[in-house]
Enzyme design. Structure first.
Site, PDB file in Angstrom:
ATOM      1  N   PHE A 146       0.811  -1.229   0.000  1.00 58.23           N
ATOM      2  CA  PHE A 146       0.000   0.000   0.000  1.00 58.23           C
ATOM      3  C   PHE A 146       0.834   1.264   0.000  1.00 58.23           C
ATOM      4  CE2 PHE A 146       0.689  -0.202   4.605  1.00 58.23           C
ATOM      5  CZ  PHE A 146       0.774   1.129   4.960  1.00 58.23           C
ATOM      6  N   LYS A 147       2.083   1.161   0.486  1.00 59.39           N
ATOM      7  CA  LYS A 147       2.886   2.377   0.595  1.00 59.39           C
ATOM      8  C   LYS A 147       3.223   2.975  -0.764  1.00 59.39           C
ATOM      9  CE  LYS A 147       4.693   1.413   5.196  1.00 59.39           C
ATOM     10  NZ  LYS A 147       4.281   0.012   5.414  1.00 59.39           N
ATOM     11  N   ASP A 148       3.018   2.208  -1.845  1.00 58.73           N
ATOM     12  CA  ASP A 148       3.185   2.769  -3.186  1.00 58.73           C
ATOM     13  C   ASP A 148       2.320   4.014  -3.380  1.00 58.73           C
ATOM     14  OD1 ASP A 148       5.062   0.983  -4.297  1.00 58.73           O
ATOM     15  OD2 ASP A 148       3.508  -0.466  -4.823  1.00 58.73           O
ATOM     16  N   ALA A 189       3.844   7.006  -1.394  1.00 58.03           N
ATOM     17  CA  ALA A 189       5.190   7.313  -1.868  1.00 58.03           C
ATOM     18  C   ALA A 189       5.156   7.934  -3.263  1.00 58.03           C
ATOM     19  CB  ALA A 189       6.041   6.050  -1.872  1.00 58.03           C
TER      20      ALA A 189
END
Ligand SMILES: *Cc1c(COP(=O)(O)O)cnc(C)c1O
Length: 435
Positions: free
Chosen positions: A106-108, A111
């Site tokens: 999910f950090k895509d 970021a």
């Protein structure tokens, strides 16, 4: 929009300053001064809108005063070049799959958004402005940030990670990239990496030498965009006629992800209640029970991206609810699971439904299966693809799960990293030698 510090001792900041600085001067976390509720007709129409359209509406409420509409739309659409589908696991439990981006976690989302927003501000400042992103990672942040920023002009990224405590598959996603990405392998735990980053921001001499910013979930440009997919999850559940008593369960570590969901609720998102699912690092769970926040050293678990002993974004949750324990408990309940409970859950979900959870998502599924009340529908966040934790998941399931091609590509590269002790003096002298 102005941003204030949760510690209340720093001057308010513009969005640009909050994004470039990351952390406020008083070590507090930036919070937007206002949270704009979204109109009723947005929620009436939401099930007819695309993910990008929904996200742009949410982004406009957060950032529309500070970024022109055309640029903001481009940043949102470019960030969300992949889907976040809600997948049925049981009649009452759905998985919001957040692993369809470049690094399969999910950090895509945060970021990629932050890289594009930072680039927007650098362009406005003109040629020659160079900024250095420092990011501490317990696994997935490093890969998402490194890939989100890879090849972006004027930005250099330093990824600090705890030696031997991230999986080989995670490690290759930020140690093999080269270009403007430097991996720093710290002899310590995640909290040491986070402490080094925080000390760097506070060091005057270092800040005169180079412009530093953070891409951890403390950065407003990373954590606020995570709200996008909660609105989209609601839209998908509404399409299915299952949105009326929706409960959202977030596997939580540093609490950035759930915090963005709580912002969504303040904007009017009709989620009935939230569950924060912890692994054995149960600081928030204990807080809910006792009203006391007692950070302690993190312990290593099989859901290692949640191995956080002093979750930074607790300060934001606390601030958002006016420091009221009762108000927090009214919206959020907690759960905590041992490694063996997580493993049992992965096996049970697989045998009962065929669905393969990663260790983080498994905490979310289990909390829903234990805590959902009659009439409620639960959505848990599948925060990463199970193949990112292949060794663990294979061992638990006695299987050999397939590695998606995107992930395989990273594993071909050559590992490059700078070894580092957990002592700030050494880290500082390393950075002082950088151009
Ligand atoms: C970062 C991460 C989490 C925890 O998210 P927070 O925002 O830190 O609470 C959970 N699962 C995975 C796979 C992660 O990478």
């Amino acid at each position: 929009m102005k941003y204030y510090s949760t510690n209340g001792k720093a001057p308010v900041a513009t969005l640009e300053k909050a994004v470039v600085k990351g952390l406020a001067e008083d070590k507090g976390l930036y919070m937007p001064e206002r949270i704009k509720p979204l109109p009723k007709d947005f929620f009436d129409e939401i099930d007819k809108m695309s993910f990008q359209e929904i996200a742009y509406t949410v982004a406009d409420a957060f950032f529309g005063e500070d970024v022109d509409a055309q640029s903001l739309r481009a940043i949102v659409y470019d960030t969300l070049a992949f889907d976040c589908p809600c997948v049925k696991v049981t009649d009452t439990i759905y998985s919001l799959e957040l692993f369809h981006g470049p690094t399969l976690a999910f950090k895509d989302v945060g970021a990629r958004f932050m890289a594009r927003l930072l680039q927007y501000f650098l362009k406005k400042e003109g040629e020659g402005s160079q900024v250095n992103v420092l990011v501490a990672t317990s696994g997935d942040t490093g890969s998402a940030v490194a890939n989100g920023f890879l090849g972006v002009d004027g930005i250099h990224v330093y990824v600090l990670y705890p030696k031997g405590k991230v999986s080989p598959i995670q490690e290759c996603q930020f140690t093999t990239l080269g270009q403007n990405i430097t991996a720093v392998e710290v002899d310590g735990v995640f909290d040491d990496c986070q402490a080094l980053v925080k000390s760097a921001f506070m060091d005057d001499e270092l800040n005169r030498h180079m412009k530093l910013t953070s891409a951890n979930s403390i950065n407003v440009a990373r954590f606020l965009p995570q709200a996008f997919y909660y609105f989209y999850a609601y839209a998908q559940m509404k399409r299915l006629g299952k949105a009326d008593e929706m409960v959202v369960c977030v596997p939580s570590g540093n609490f950035g992800n759930i915090c963005s969901a709580l912002f969504g609720k303040k904007m009017g998102l009709p989620v009935k209640r939230f569950i924060a699912a912890n692994n054995a690092n149960d600081i928030f769970f204990k807080y809910l029970q006792t009203g006391k926040y007692c950070p302690k050293p993190s312990v290593q678990t099989i859901a290692n991206a949640m191995d956080v002993g002093d979750p930074s974004n607790f300060a934001r949750v606390y601030d958002l609810y006016g420091k009221s324990h009762a108000a927090i408990c009214a919206d959020i309940s907690g759960a905590t699971y041992t490694d063996s409970q997580i493993a049992d859950t992965i096996r049970e979900v697989k045998s009962q439904t065929g669905y393969v959870c990663d260790p983080h998502g498994a905490c979310g599924y289990r909390a829903l299966s234990e805590l959902l009340r009659p009439g409620e529908t639960g959505v848990f966040l599948e925060t990463a693809h199970p193949a990112k934790f292949k060794d663990t998941v294979d061992r638990i399931l006695s299987a050999d799960i397939a590695i998606p091609a995107k992930l395989q590509a990273f594993m071909q590269g050559k590992k490059q990293s700078v070894p580092m002790t957990n002592d700030f003096t050494a880290f500082k002298s390393f950075l002082m030698q950088q151009p």
